[in-house]
Motif scaffolding. Structure first.
Motif, PDB file in Angstrom:
ATOM      1  N   PHE A  79       9.695   5.440  13.861  1.00 12.15           N
ATOM      2  CA  PHE A  79       9.521   6.232  12.635  1.00 12.15           C
ATOM      3  C   PHE A  79      10.134   5.467  11.466  1.00 12.15           C
ATOM      4  O   PHE A  79      11.181   4.829  11.605  1.00 12.15           O
ATOM      5  CB  PHE A  79      10.198   7.596  12.790  1.00 12.15           C
ATOM      6  CG  PHE A  79      10.091   8.462  11.568  1.00 12.15           C
ATOM      7  CD1 PHE A  79       8.911   9.124  11.280  1.00 12.15           C
ATOM      8  CD2 PHE A  79      11.164   8.604  10.706  1.00 12.15           C
ATOM      9  CE1 PHE A  79       8.804   9.925  10.146  1.00 12.15           C
ATOM     10  CE2 PHE A  79      11.069   9.400   9.566  1.00 12.15           C
ATOM     11  CZ  PHE A  79       9.883  10.058   9.296  1.00 12.15           C
ATOM     12  N   TRP A  96       6.456  13.589  13.746  1.00 10.68           N
ATOM     13  CA  TRP A  96       7.306  12.795  14.626  1.00 10.68           C
ATOM     14  C   TRP A  96       8.233  13.691  15.433  1.00 10.68           C
ATOM     15  O   TRP A  96       8.432  13.486  16.640  1.00 10.68           O
ATOM     16  CB  TRP A  96       8.121  11.810  13.783  1.00 10.68           C
ATOM     17  CG  TRP A  96       9.136  11.038  14.561  1.00 10.68           C
ATOM     18  CD1 TRP A  96      10.472  11.281  14.644  1.00 10.68           C
ATOM     19  CD2 TRP A  96       8.892   9.889  15.375  1.00 10.68           C
ATOM     20  NE1 TRP A  96      11.085  10.355  15.452  1.00 10.68           N
ATOM     21  CE2 TRP A  96      10.135   9.482  15.911  1.00 10.68           C
ATOM     22  CE3 TRP A  96       7.749   9.147  15.690  1.00 10.68           C
ATOM     23  CZ2 TRP A  96      10.265   8.388  16.752  1.00 10.68           C
ATOM     24  CZ3 TRP A  96       7.885   8.052  16.529  1.00 10.68           C
ATOM     25  CH2 TRP A  96       9.118   7.679  17.045  1.00 10.68           C
ATOM     26  N   ASP A 128      11.241   5.975   7.373  1.00 10.17           N
ATOM     27  CA  ASP A 128      11.388   6.793   6.170  1.00 10.17           C
ATOM     28  C   ASP A 128      11.770   5.954   4.952  1.00 10.17           C
ATOM     29  O   ASP A 128      12.170   6.493   3.924  1.00 10.17           O
ATOM     30  CB  ASP A 128      12.395   7.919   6.393  1.00 10.17           C
ATOM     31  CG  ASP A 128      13.782   7.408   6.787  1.00 10.17           C
ATOM     32  OD1 ASP A 128      13.984   6.174   6.825  1.00 10.17           O
ATOM     33  OD2 ASP A 128      14.661   8.251   7.054  1.00 10.17           O
ATOM     34  N   TYR A 151       4.804   6.640  10.920  1.00  5.20           N
ATOM     35  CA  TYR A 151       5.307   6.470  12.279  1.00  5.20           C
ATOM     36  C   TYR A 151       4.252   5.822  13.157  1.00  5.20           C
ATOM     37  O   TYR A 151       3.065   5.763  12.803  1.00  5.20           O
ATOM     38  CB  TYR A 151       5.790   7.797  12.884  1.00  5.20           C
ATOM     39  CG  TYR A 151       4.703   8.761  13.282  1.00  5.20           C
ATOM     40  CD1 TYR A 151       4.116   8.709  14.553  1.00  5.20           C
ATOM     41  CD2 TYR A 151       4.274   9.747  12.407  1.00  5.20           C
ATOM     42  CE1 TYR A 151       3.125   9.598  14.925  1.00  5.20           C
ATOM     43  CE2 TYR A 151       3.286  10.647  12.769  1.00  5.20           C
ATOM     44  CZ  TYR A 151       2.719  10.570  14.029  1.00  5.20           C
ATOM     45  OH  TYR A 151       1.725  11.441  14.402  1.00  5.20           O
ATOM     46  N   ASP A 206       6.672   8.087   4.192  1.00  6.23           N
ATOM     47  CA  ASP A 206       7.060   8.054   5.599  1.00  6.23           C
ATOM     48  C   ASP A 206       5.854   7.666   6.446  1.00  6.23           C
ATOM     49  O   ASP A 206       4.706   7.975   6.094  1.00  6.23           O
ATOM     50  CB  ASP A 206       7.549   9.428   6.063  1.00  6.23           C
ATOM     51  CG  ASP A 206       8.877   9.837   5.448  1.00  6.23           C
ATOM     52  OD1 ASP A 206       9.507   8.993   4.780  1.00  6.23           O
ATOM     53  OD2 ASP A 206       9.268  11.001   5.627  1.00  6.23           O
TER      54      ASP A 206
END
Length: 339
Positions: free
Chosen positions: A89, A70, A91, A101, A99
């Motif tokens: 994105f 990212w 997390d 994206y 994670d």
């Protein structure tokens, strides 16, 4: 992968973070990925995005760092390097355990094998080569500090660190015979070049690029291995995936060019060095290093495949097995010796 196999938490997160969604959305696993998992996400108005997440298990070190991907996409998006536009994105591991994206889906043809390369019209093949090497040169012209990536640089020699890292990861794999990988490693470690410092994609090849019908590279993706290091490692990596019709040594990575009509490796080197101002380099070293590193990466991919961590629809024909991995390591040593 069908939509119902994607957790509801992902669907809700996607709807909450992506604009322009029209109607129901469908997640489809894109075949061919050997590492991080990619899903094409579409809605009823044919809008398309790509969602990326790490493998379902068996992750080795930082090789599947979504935050790194990212960051590089976001940093390079305003430059002349063509990358898909990053969109969101996540997390929060409660969404999908890792994670992830989303970026815009890169329209275009990906040239990941001999069949796809043979389907490129003869008139477009030269452009595939020149555009590919021009994009690589453009990437290596970007100063890390100008795009906020200079803090990723580490002290010491980049290639030496790479040798240590991939050797360790090969020894963490399920490969039983590592003698060829060890022999090539020791020979490479004995003559490490000083090298320059710049942005390194880490897996730069036609299989990670989308091309338009005229052969022009329009998007570079799969930035999971990107870093700050010796840019010539990218050049070597590209060259070991760039076959010529009379090659005696097989490509270390899937190659779209064995049918011919594409620029030769020598022509790519000449164009790259002219564009970047690179002087004389030990190209044999970077070719051998790239082939050896590919063998180490294949060892990790094979380990994840054997453990069932690449998804139920993983294609065994797309996974390099132990015998081929060992042969690539042997070829790397021979290449370094000039054989």
């Amino acid at each position: 992968m069908s939509a119902e196999e994607v957790p509801d938490t992902v669907v809700r997160w996607f709807r909450g973070n992506i604009d322009e969604i029209d109607g129901e959305i469908t997640f489809t696993r894109i075949a061919g990925g050997r590492s991080n998992l990619t899903y094409r996400v579409t809605d009823e108005a044919d809008h398309a995005w790509a969602l990326r997440r790490p493998p379902l298990g068996g992750v080795l070190e930082t090789a599947h760092d979504m935050g790194r991907e990212w960051r590089f996409l976001s940093a390079l998006n305003p430059t002349e390097v063509p990358v898909p536009t990053p969109r969101a994105f996540c997390d929060d591991h409660d969404v999908w355990g890792a994670d992830l994206y989303v970026m815009d889906f890169a329209a275009g043809k990906v040239l990941n094998d001999a069949e796809s390369g043979a389907a490129v019209p003869d008139a477009a093949r030269a452009t595939v080569g020149t555009s590919t090497i021009d994009v690589l040169a453009a990437l290596h012209h970007v100063e890390p500090a100008t795009v906020g990536l200079d803090d990723l640089a580490r002290p010491g020699n980049f290639v030496a660190r790479q040798l240590k890292r991939w050797h360790r990861q090969a020894h963490s794999s399920a490969m039983e015979d590592l003698s060829a990988i060890d022999a090539a490693h020791d020979a490479l470690a004995a003559r490490v070049p000083e090298g320059e410092v710049g942005i390194v994609h880490g897996d730069f090849r036609p299989g990670n690029i989308a091309y338009d019908p005229d052969g022009r590279a329009v998007a570079v993706f799969d930035w999971e291995l990107a870093t700050i290091g010796d840019p010539l490692c990218d050049l070597g990596h590209l060259l070991v995936s760039w076959s010529e019709p009379d090659d005696a040594v097989p490509a270390a990575l899937p190659s779209p060019t064995p049918a011919g009509g594409y620029p030769t490796r020598g022509e790519l080197i000449e164009r790259y060095t002219a564009a970047t101002g690179t002087g004389d380099v030990d190209i044999a070293y970077y070719l051998a290093f790239a082939r050896w590193r590919a063998a180490c990466i294949h060892a990790g991919v094979w380990t994840r495949y054997r453990a069932g961590d690449m998804g139920a629809d993983a294609d065994p024909d797309e996974v390099t097995g132990p015998e081929a991995i060992t042969e690539q390591a042997r070829r790397a040593l021979a290449e370094l010796d000039g054989a």
